[in-house]
Write an enzyme that holds these catalytic residues in place. Sequence first.
Site, PDB file in Angstrom:
ATOM      1  N   ASN A 128     -13.290  -6.104  -2.522  1.00  0.00           N
ATOM      2  CA  ASN A 128     -14.759  -6.622  -3.262  1.00  0.00           C
ATOM      3  C   ASN A 128     -15.072  -7.845  -3.207  1.00  0.00           C
ATOM      4  O   ASN A 128     -14.719  -8.412  -1.735  1.00  0.00           O
ATOM      5  CB  ASN A 128     -14.698  -6.056  -4.159  1.00  0.00           C
ATOM      6  N   ASP A 148      -9.583  -1.413  -8.634  1.00  0.00           N
ATOM      7  CA  ASP A 148      -8.906  -1.224  -9.498  1.00  0.00           C
ATOM      8  C   ASP A 148      -8.305   0.540  -9.245  1.00  0.00           C
ATOM      9  O   ASP A 148      -7.090   0.779 -10.109  1.00  0.00           O
ATOM     10  CB  ASP A 148     -10.083   0.494 -10.833  1.00  0.00           C
ATOM     11  N   LYS A 197      -2.290   2.451  12.292  1.00  0.00           N
ATOM     12  CA  LYS A 197      -3.501   2.394  12.413  1.00  0.00           C
ATOM     13  C   LYS A 197      -4.332   4.228  12.249  1.00  0.00           C
ATOM     14  O   LYS A 197      -3.842   5.121  13.151  1.00  0.00           O
ATOM     15  CB  LYS A 197      -4.318   2.013  13.665  1.00  0.00           C
ATOM     16  N   PRO A 229      -2.368  -1.023 -11.543  1.00  0.00           N
ATOM     17  CA  PRO A 229      -2.082  -0.903 -12.843  1.00  0.00           C
ATOM     18  C   PRO A 229      -3.019  -2.700 -13.541  1.00  0.00           C
ATOM     19  O   PRO A 229      -3.855  -2.827 -12.467  1.00  0.00           O
ATOM     20  CB  PRO A 229      -0.456  -2.281 -12.442  1.00  0.00           C
ATOM     21  N   ASP A 230      -3.319  -3.067 -14.622  1.00  0.00           N
ATOM     22  CA  ASP A 230      -4.184  -4.030 -15.445  1.00  0.00           C
ATOM     23  C   ASP A 230      -3.386  -4.630 -15.461  1.00  0.00           C
ATOM     24  O   ASP A 230      -3.002  -4.785 -16.665  1.00  0.00           O
ATOM     25  CB  ASP A 230      -4.718  -3.104 -16.650  1.00  0.00           C
ATOM     26  N   ILE A 231      -3.500  -6.015 -14.597  1.00  0.00           N
ATOM     27  CA  ILE A 231      -2.554  -7.072 -15.095  1.00  0.00           C
ATOM     28  C   ILE A 231      -3.017  -7.905 -16.055  1.00  0.00           C
ATOM     29  O   ILE A 231      -2.194  -8.211 -16.939  1.00  0.00           O
ATOM     30  CB  ILE A 231      -3.655  -7.738 -13.727  1.00  0.00           C
ATOM     31  N   PHE A 270     -12.109 -11.453 -18.044  1.00  0.00           N
ATOM     32  CA  PHE A 270     -13.765 -11.698 -17.658  1.00  0.00           C
ATOM     33  C   PHE A 270     -13.594 -10.316 -17.493  1.00  0.00           C
ATOM     34  O   PHE A 270     -13.353  -9.101 -18.421  1.00  0.00           O
ATOM     35  CB  PHE A 270     -13.640 -12.021 -16.339  1.00  0.00           C
ATOM     36  N   LYS A 278     -14.371  -4.253 -23.790  1.00  0.00           N
ATOM     37  CA  LYS A 278     -13.163  -4.299 -23.520  1.00  0.00           C
ATOM     38  C   LYS A 278     -11.710  -5.146 -24.353  1.00  0.00           C
ATOM     39  O   LYS A 278     -10.318  -5.446 -24.112  1.00  0.00           O
ATOM     40  CB  LYS A 278     -13.484  -5.031 -22.288  1.00  0.00           C
ATOM     41  N   LYS A 329      -8.035  -3.798 -23.488  1.00  0.00           N
ATOM     42  CA  LYS A 329      -6.825  -4.975 -22.822  1.00  0.00           C
ATOM     43  C   LYS A 329      -6.157  -5.742 -24.000  1.00  0.00           C
ATOM     44  O   LYS A 329      -5.142  -6.069 -23.645  1.00  0.00           O
ATOM     45  CB  LYS A 329      -7.837  -6.302 -22.164  1.00  0.00           C
TER      46      LYS A 329
HETATM   47  O1  C5P Z   1     -11.611  -3.292 -17.355  1.00  0.00           O
HETATM   48  P1  C5P Z   1     -12.402  -4.672 -15.840  1.00  0.00           P
HETATM   49  O2  C5P Z   1     -12.224  -5.011 -14.310  1.00  0.00           O
HETATM   50  O3  C5P Z   1     -13.669  -5.204 -15.898  1.00  0.00           O
HETATM   51  O4  C5P Z   1     -11.358  -5.965 -16.490  1.00  0.00           O
HETATM   52  C1  C5P Z   1     -12.136  -7.076 -16.024  1.00  0.00           C
HETATM   53  C2  C5P Z   1     -10.992  -8.139 -16.590  1.00  0.00           C
HETATM   54  O5  C5P Z   1      -9.344  -7.168 -16.740  1.00  0.00           O
HETATM   55  C3  C5P Z   1     -10.992  -9.054 -15.890  1.00  0.00           C
HETATM   56  O6  C5P Z   1     -10.226 -10.349 -15.917  1.00  0.00           O
HETATM   57  C4  C5P Z   1     -10.321  -8.761 -14.923  1.00  0.00           C
HETATM   58  O7  C5P Z   1      -9.012 -10.005 -14.020  1.00  0.00           O
HETATM   59  C5  C5P Z   1      -9.220  -8.194 -15.348  1.00  0.00           C
HETATM   60  N1  C5P Z   1      -8.120  -6.867 -14.819  1.00  0.00           N
HETATM   61  C6  C5P Z   1      -6.974  -6.816 -14.282  1.00  0.00           C
HETATM   62  N2  C5P Z   1      -6.677  -6.196 -13.590  1.00  0.00           N
HETATM   63  C7  C5P Z   1      -6.845  -4.609 -13.636  1.00  0.00           C
HETATM   64  C8  C5P Z   1      -8.062  -4.975 -13.338  1.00  0.00           C
HETATM   65  C9  C5P Z   1      -9.494  -5.876 -14.657  1.00  0.00           C
HETATM   66  O8  C5P Z   1      -5.946  -7.825 -14.787  1.00  0.00           O
HETATM   67  N3  C5P Z   1      -6.542  -3.839 -13.051  1.00  0.00           N
END
Ligand code: C5P
Length: 408
Positions: free
Chosen positions: A211, A279, A289, A306-308, A326, A340, A344
């Site tokens: 991105n 995501d 390739k 994974p959502d960090i 954020f 959010k 989270k």
């Molecule tokens: O879910 P979204 O991407 O909108 O959430 C944004 C927040 O979640 C940001 O702080 C981003 O750094 C964190 N994030 C993360 N891991 C992910 C997706 C988002 O830490 N896979």
Amino acid sequence: MSSLAGKRVLLVISGGIAAYKTLELIRRVRERGGEVRCVLTQGGAQFVTPLSLAALSEDKVYSDLFSLTDESEMGHIRLSRDADLVVVAPASADILAKMTHGRADDLATTALLATDKTVLVAPAMNLRMWDHPATQDNLATLKGRGVLSVGPNEGDMACGEYGFGRMAEPAEILAAIEEYFGAGAPLAGRRALVTSGPTFEAIDPVRFIGNRSSGRQGHAIAQALARLGARTTLVSGPTALPDPAGVETLRVESARDMLAACQAALPSDVAVCAAAVSDWRAKETHGQKMKKNGAAPPGLALTLNPDILAQISAAGNARPRLVVGFAAETEKVIEHAQAKLAKKGCDWILANDVSQGSGTFGGDNNTIHLIDSQGVESWPRMTKDEVAAKLAARIAETLAETPESTKP
Ligand code: C5P
């Protein structure tokens, strides 16, 4: 007065009459509990003797790149790595030029090229040498790479001229050293973790999902936290930005690598997740390739990353006392950000409008709404550096108010 207790300074003394002031600097750093190890260049040895340096630092003085004894006792790589900060005082025009070009033709320049620590230079030279575009360009390049500098000052020079080029006074260099270590700073002794930049998710060895995140906001936050004295680890996806000075920067590519690096950096007092984590990633990656071969375009099956932020927020005993995320939104900014915060499990969400025309993505400015369980606080539009400074100050305030065992 032990503001530098346990801090190890590698002091490089290059050629210049100001080298005599460096003796006073050693004394002052040691008075504050710091350790000083000296590397003396050939030029420096024309102005101060190894004996004076050894007496003041109470350590061996290193000067020879190809010394069997020095190499067996303390190789030049270890010399540069064992320090917490490298100070070059005086920094002659010549050593600045060598540092800029990566020359390594003596022990001092080799240690400077090999170091992974922040370098602080105190330039000292004749005013015309200081004014020369070559010196100015060299210093600008070094600063762009994260080298810190103090001085020079204006005044009478040993050569009889008057102008800029006098090395900063020992007290000023000491203040710059103390500022670097955040002694007495609001976040001294705290640990901070910051994520920044995009993630790249490989499809095959040459293609990836990524991105447009520049990493500017996250890097600025890491820098601001370090400036307030926090021991800061920045886990960054691929960006074109230099590593912020005084910040341990770990470069990663994928979300899973970012998560592993973050988990290894815990526990910390605060975590700020500013990375634009992808995501999704490709369900399967190809070892070679992928070929067109005239066939129909391949489908790309995706799987969730994974959502960090969520994982750090749920890290049990390793959870930082303050977890900040954020939310980049294009509509219903506050409403979406509040949802959010709950989803989270973090303590604060900094919501920003990234809709078209906001200029936030890749731009210099940001408009932030700080959302916590109590409500919303909207900040005026400001630069990303100002957002970082305001956030760091707010974090310092909050950690100071919150007892160790509770969440804000
Ligand atoms: O879910 P979204 O991407 O909108 O959430 C944004 C927040 O979640 C940001 O702080 C981003 O750094 C964190 N994030 C993360 N891991 C992910 C997706 C988002 O830490 N896979």
